[in-house]
Scaffold this motif. Sequence first.
Motif, PDB file in Angstrom:
ATOM      1  N   GLU A  19      -5.899   9.936   7.065  1.00  0.00           N
ATOM      2  CA  GLU A  19      -6.965   9.855   5.948  1.00  0.00           C
ATOM      3  C   GLU A  19      -6.166   9.697   4.623  1.00  0.00           C
ATOM      4  O   GLU A  19      -6.539   8.851   3.919  1.00  0.00           O
ATOM      5  CB  GLU A  19      -8.032  10.945   5.993  1.00  0.00           C
ATOM      6  N   LYS A  20      -5.181  10.638   4.442  1.00  0.00           N
ATOM      7  CA  LYS A  20      -4.526  10.670   3.160  1.00  0.00           C
ATOM      8  C   LYS A  20      -3.606   9.650   2.883  1.00  0.00           C
ATOM      9  O   LYS A  20      -3.214   9.139   1.957  1.00  0.00           O
ATOM     10  CB  LYS A  20      -4.125  12.258   2.893  1.00  0.00           C
ATOM     11  N   VAL A  21      -2.823   9.551   4.267  1.00  0.00           N
ATOM     12  CA  VAL A  21      -1.596   8.729   4.107  1.00  0.00           C
ATOM     13  C   VAL A  21      -1.702   7.360   4.436  1.00  0.00           C
ATOM     14  O   VAL A  21      -1.604   6.241   3.723  1.00  0.00           O
ATOM     15  CB  VAL A  21      -0.359   9.232   4.738  1.00  0.00           C
ATOM     16  N   VAL A  22      -2.162   7.105   5.724  1.00  0.00           N
ATOM     17  CA  VAL A  22      -2.322   5.922   6.323  1.00  0.00           C
ATOM     18  C   VAL A  22      -3.490   5.167   5.628  1.00  0.00           C
ATOM     19  O   VAL A  22      -3.365   3.959   5.319  1.00  0.00           O
ATOM     20  CB  VAL A  22      -2.591   6.102   8.018  1.00  0.00           C
ATOM     21  N   ILE A  23      -4.589   5.722   5.593  1.00  0.00           N
ATOM     22  CA  ILE A  23      -5.510   5.007   4.712  1.00  0.00           C
ATOM     23  C   ILE A  23      -5.647   5.164   3.346  1.00  0.00           C
ATOM     24  O   ILE A  23      -5.879   4.250   2.478  1.00  0.00           O
ATOM     25  CB  ILE A  23      -6.899   5.672   5.388  1.00  0.00           C
ATOM     26  N   GLY A  24      -5.526   6.609   2.724  1.00  0.00           N
ATOM     27  CA  GLY A  24      -5.492   6.775   1.573  1.00  0.00           C
ATOM     28  C   GLY A  24      -4.269   5.760   0.645  1.00  0.00           C
ATOM     29  O   GLY A  24      -4.641   5.545  -0.447  1.00  0.00           O
ATOM     30  N   LEU A  25      -3.147   5.565   1.201  1.00  0.00           N
ATOM     31  CA  LEU A  25      -2.092   5.028   0.369  1.00  0.00           C
ATOM     32  C   LEU A  25      -2.118   3.361   1.188  1.00  0.00           C
ATOM     33  O   LEU A  25      -1.507   2.513   0.775  1.00  0.00           O
ATOM     34  CB  LEU A  25      -0.657   5.277   0.913  1.00  0.00           C
ATOM     35  N   ASN A  26      -3.329   3.045   1.985  1.00  0.00           N
ATOM     36  CA  ASN A  26      -3.409   1.834   2.534  1.00  0.00           C
ATOM     37  C   ASN A  26      -2.146   1.291   3.329  1.00  0.00           C
ATOM     38  O   ASN A  26      -1.912  -0.128   3.318  1.00  0.00           O
ATOM     39  CB  ASN A  26      -4.016   0.860   1.606  1.00  0.00           C
ATOM     40  N   LEU A  27      -1.553   2.283   4.017  1.00  0.00           N
ATOM     41  CA  LEU A  27      -0.590   1.518   4.602  1.00  0.00           C
ATOM     42  C   LEU A  27      -0.818   0.955   6.036  1.00  0.00           C
ATOM     43  O   LEU A  27      -0.060   0.016   6.422  1.00  0.00           O
ATOM     44  CB  LEU A  27       0.475   2.717   5.413  1.00  0.00           C
ATOM     45  N   CYS A  28      -2.068   1.106   6.453  1.00  0.00           N
ATOM     46  CA  CYS A  28      -2.674   0.195   7.256  1.00  0.00           C
ATOM     47  C   CYS A  28      -3.894  -0.387   6.970  1.00  0.00           C
ATOM     48  O   CYS A  28      -4.885   0.488   6.850  1.00  0.00           O
ATOM     49  CB  CYS A  28      -2.773   0.930   8.849  1.00  0.00           C
ATOM     50  N   PRO A  29      -3.879  -1.445   6.659  1.00  0.00           N
ATOM     51  CA  PRO A  29      -5.195  -2.160   5.923  1.00  0.00           C
ATOM     52  C   PRO A  29      -6.473  -2.070   6.948  1.00  0.00           C
ATOM     53  O   PRO A  29      -7.464  -2.475   6.559  1.00  0.00           O
ATOM     54  CB  PRO A  29      -5.036  -3.563   5.449  1.00  0.00           C
ATOM     55  N   PHE A  30      -6.220  -1.972   8.250  1.00  0.00           N
ATOM     56  CA  PHE A  30      -6.947  -1.920   9.314  1.00  0.00           C
ATOM     57  C   PHE A  30      -7.469  -0.770   9.857  1.00  0.00           C
ATOM     58  O   PHE A  30      -8.358  -0.467  10.713  1.00  0.00           O
ATOM     59  CB  PHE A  30      -6.480  -2.576  10.419  1.00  0.00           C
ATOM     60  N   ALA A  31      -7.165   0.455   9.083  1.00  0.00           N
ATOM     61  CA  ALA A  31      -7.541   1.829   9.782  1.00  0.00           C
ATOM     62  C   ALA A  31      -8.662   2.430   9.191  1.00  0.00           C
ATOM     63  O   ALA A  31      -9.466   3.018   9.741  1.00  0.00           O
ATOM     64  CB  ALA A  31      -6.349   2.668   9.374  1.00  0.00           C
ATOM     65  N   ALA A  32      -9.134   1.719   7.906  1.00  0.00           N
ATOM     66  CA  ALA A  32     -10.017   2.574   7.227  1.00  0.00           C
ATOM     67  C   ALA A  32     -11.760   2.297   8.054  1.00  0.00           C
ATOM     68  O   ALA A  32     -12.353   3.321   8.273  1.00  0.00           O
ATOM     69  CB  ALA A  32     -10.191   2.119   5.888  1.00  0.00           C
ATOM     70  N   LYS A  33     -11.697   1.190   8.460  1.00  0.00           N
ATOM     71  CA  LYS A  33     -13.180   0.887   9.194  1.00  0.00           C
ATOM     72  C   LYS A  33     -13.308   1.549  10.507  1.00  0.00           C
ATOM     73  O   LYS A  33     -14.194   1.961  10.832  1.00  0.00           O
ATOM     74  CB  LYS A  33     -13.195  -0.832   9.250  1.00  0.00           C
ATOM     75  N   PRO A  34     -12.233   1.486  11.422  1.00  0.00           N
ATOM     76  CA  PRO A  34     -12.478   2.077  12.591  1.00  0.00           C
ATOM     77  C   PRO A  34     -12.549   3.484  12.436  1.00  0.00           C
ATOM     78  O   PRO A  34     -13.095   4.408  13.167  1.00  0.00           O
ATOM     79  CB  PRO A  34     -11.285   1.873  13.600  1.00  0.00           C
ATOM     80  N   GLN A  35     -11.786   4.182  11.416  1.00  0.00           N
ATOM     81  CA  GLN A  35     -12.156   5.670  11.063  1.00  0.00           C
ATOM     82  C   GLN A  35     -13.357   6.235  10.545  1.00  0.00           C
ATOM     83  O   GLN A  35     -13.948   6.886  11.047  1.00  0.00           O
ATOM     84  CB  GLN A  35     -10.880   6.333  10.109  1.00  0.00           C
ATOM     85  N   ARG A  36     -13.926   5.163   9.726  1.00  0.00           N
ATOM     86  CA  ARG A  36     -15.218   5.336   9.424  1.00  0.00           C
ATOM     87  C   ARG A  36     -16.377   5.466  10.493  1.00  0.00           C
ATOM     88  O   ARG A  36     -17.253   5.966  10.390  1.00  0.00           O
ATOM     89  CB  ARG A  36     -15.627   4.306   8.233  1.00  0.00           C
TER      90      ARG A  36
END
Length: 192
Positions: A19-36
Amino acid sequence: MHSDASIQHVEEQTTAWLEKVVIGLNLCPFAAKPQRNKQIKIEVCDATDDQAVMESIITELTLLDNSEVADLETTLVVTPNCFQDFDDYNQFLDVADMLIDQFGWRGTYQIASFHPDYCFADAEPEEDSNLTNRSPYPVFHLIREASIEKALKYYGGDAEAIPDINIDRVCALSDSEKRALFPYLFKAHSHS
């Protein structure tokens, strides 16, 4: 490491990193939606040997294969007790890759790699660029290739540029930001 509390701790640390690194820094633009949408599974494999990790990866790939994307998009197999050494981890990636071929999953799944001591082939271990792939524990990220293709179709930017953008992003972090985002890296180094 066999208690549920420990497994829960590993899950919590991995989720915080996601949440803080991969999604928070947007390192993977595709991770936020599946996490949500709660479509990312974190599977803690507390085994201490290669064979058990291999079996865990096969089990999780089979589960992905038998699941709808809507229920399970991707899985992180986390190995807190195995592959502490990055070279051992890196060598095992070849084994994991062979499993994909062995089960006929080439083109369907791929494995992305994350490790506390991750080091790109063309980088020195202390270079900040490595932070893009540094996780609290060794992680084998099992990815559906169809999901990547679909996400790339809707991604507005240049997908080829994502790794360079990510490196620029982590290299621009201040020391205090790095300590806040990667506390597990600084704890480990304070003992040396």
